[in-house]
Motif scaffolding. Structure first.
Motif, short mmCIF file in Angstrom:
data_model
loop_
_atom_site.label_atom_id
_atom_site.label_comp_id
_atom_site.label_asym_id
_atom_site.label_seq_id
_atom_site.Cartn_x
_atom_site.Cartn_y
_atom_site.Cartn_z
N TYR A 1 0.79 -1.22 0.00
CA TYR A 1 0.00 0.00 0.00
C TYR A 1 0.83 1.28 0.00
CZ TYR A 1 0.41 -1.53 4.87
OH TYR A 1 0.86 -2.03 6.05
N HIS A 2 2.14 1.19 -0.19
CA HIS A 2 2.94 2.41 -0.40
C HIS A 2 2.64 2.92 -1.80
CE1 HIS A 2 6.36 5.02 -1.18
NE2 HIS A 2 6.50 5.10 0.13
N PRO A 3 2.47 4.23 -1.99
CA PRO A 3 2.07 4.74 -3.32
C PRO A 3 3.05 4.39 -4.45
CG PRO A 3 2.31 6.55 -1.73
CD PRO A 3 2.56 5.28 -0.99
N LEU A 4 4.32 4.14 -4.13
CA LEU A 4 5.30 3.80 -5.16
C LEU A 4 5.64 2.30 -5.18
CD1 LEU A 4 7.72 6.84 -4.74
CD2 LEU A 4 5.87 6.55 -6.40
N ALA A 5 4.91 1.52 -4.41
CA ALA A 5 5.20 0.09 -4.33
C ALA A 5 4.84 -0.63 -5.62
CB ALA A 5 4.41 -0.54 -3.17
N ILE A 6 5.63 -1.64 -5.92
CA ILE A 6 5.33 -2.55 -7.05
C ILE A 6 5.03 -3.90 -6.40
CG2 ILE A 6 6.23 -3.68 -9.09
CD1 ILE A 6 8.03 -1.21 -9.49
N PRO A 7 3.76 -4.30 -6.36
CA PRO A 7 3.37 -5.44 -5.54
C PRO A 7 3.70 -6.83 -6.10
CG PRO A 7 1.44 -4.42 -6.52
CD PRO A 7 2.62 -3.57 -6.89
N VAL A 8 4.12 -6.94 -7.35
CA VAL A 8 4.51 -8.27 -7.85
C VAL A 8 5.93 -8.55 -7.40
CG1 VAL A 8 2.92 -8.32 -9.82
CG2 VAL A 8 5.19 -7.33 -10.10
N PRO A 9 6.32 -9.83 -7.34
CA PRO A 9 7.67 -10.16 -6.86
C PRO A 9 8.75 -9.63 -7.80
CG PRO A 9 6.55 -12.12 -7.65
CD PRO A 9 5.55 -11.01 -7.69
N TYR A 10 9.90 -9.41 -7.25
CA TYR A 10 11.06 -8.98 -8.02
C TYR A 10 11.73 -10.21 -8.66
CZ TYR A 10 12.33 -10.07 -3.22
OH TYR A 10 12.41 -10.66 -1.99
N TYR A 11 12.55 -9.96 -9.69
CA TYR A 11 13.31 -11.05 -10.30
C TYR A 11 14.29 -11.58 -9.26
CZ TYR A 11 11.52 -10.53 -14.96
OH TYR A 11 10.69 -10.53 -16.05
N HIS A 12 14.45 -12.89 -9.24
CA HIS A 12 15.34 -13.50 -8.27
C HIS A 12 15.81 -14.87 -8.77
CE1 HIS A 12 11.29 -14.98 -7.41
NE2 HIS A 12 11.85 -16.05 -6.87
N SER A 13 16.85 -15.36 -8.13
CA SER A 13 17.35 -16.72 -8.35
C SER A 13 17.41 -17.39 -6.99
CB SER A 13 18.76 -16.71 -8.95
OG SER A 13 18.75 -16.16 -10.23
N ASN A 14 16.79 -18.53 -6.88
CA ASN A 14 16.87 -19.30 -5.63
C ASN A 14 18.17 -20.10 -5.69
OD1 ASN A 14 14.31 -18.29 -5.53
ND2 ASN A 14 13.30 -20.26 -5.35
N VAL A 15 19.22 -19.56 -5.10
CA VAL A 15 20.52 -20.22 -5.22
C VAL A 15 20.61 -21.48 -4.36
CG1 VAL A 15 21.74 -18.11 -5.87
CG2 VAL A 15 21.55 -18.73 -3.46
N ASP A 16 19.72 -21.62 -3.37
CA ASP A 16 19.82 -22.76 -2.48
C ASP A 16 18.59 -23.68 -2.52
OD1 ASP A 16 18.12 -20.96 -1.33
OD2 ASP A 16 18.99 -21.05 0.67
N SER A 17 17.70 -23.47 -3.49
CA SER A 17 16.51 -24.33 -3.53
C SER A 17 15.92 -24.42 -4.94
CB SER A 17 15.43 -23.80 -2.57
OG SER A 17 14.95 -22.55 -3.00
#
Length: 187
Positions: free
Chosen positions: A82-98
């Protein structure tokens, strides 16, 4: 007759594990009917209440269970960042341990719109492989107040191996769904 139930919990013992023995007057599963749940044997995803915040919450905010070398997370309908500048979808990431397996079981998973992922789909993101929202998902999500999605994620901390049935249902183009043109780019 008295039945001993062994309960494992955190403690100061070896490996941080301790235990308690609780004696019941009868076996805990000796019932004709039951009104309620026997946790952790049954847990409705519809009863899960995730943490929400001003900015995007990482997957542990959605964690329901943890076992030896795996965790289970539920992504349920919820108010989003709910922050006015928030981007609510997940960010790009790599699960290095799973390795990450997602089962999309209801609603419309916001971050994967346009990928070909729909209800009943399963995706696998092996450890180290970058993944995140579809192209355009960030822009579409700005200003969203609610996500109507239902998915279960299992992160395994040992590599998964695909069996014959999993290989047979691979669509062959999912890996290209982040490219310009989406799934069609892989054909």
């Amino acid at each position: 007759r008295d039945v001993e139930v062994y309960i494992k919990h955190r403690g100061n013992g070896p490996g941080g594990i301790a235990g308690t023995v609780h004696t019941l007057p009868h076996h805990p599963f000796d019932v004709v009917g039951w009104d309620g749940c026997l946790y952790p044997y049954v847990f409705s995803i519809h009863d899960f209440e995730p943490l929400t915040g001003r900015v995007h919450q990482p997957p542990p905010a959605h964690q329901v269970f943890e076992g030896d070398n795996f965790v289970i997370c539920n992504f349920v309908p919820r108010k989003v960042d709910y922050h006015p500048l928030a981007i609510p979808v997940p960010y790009y990431h790599s699960n290095v341990d799973s390795d990450e397996v997602m089962f999309y079981c209801g609603g419309d998973y916001e971050a994967r719109k346009g990928s070909g992922i729909g209800q009943g789909s399963i995706s696998l993101h092996p450890g180290g492989h970058p993944h995140g929202p579809q192209p355009g998902a960030y822009e579409r999500a700005i200003g969203a107040e609610f996500f109507d999605e239902l998915a279960v994620m299992v992160d395994t901390f040992r590599p998964l191996e695909l069996g014959e049935a999993a290989r047979d249902c691979d669509d062959g183009v999912y890996a290209y769904s982040w490219a310009k043109g989406g799934k069609e780019a892989g054909k």
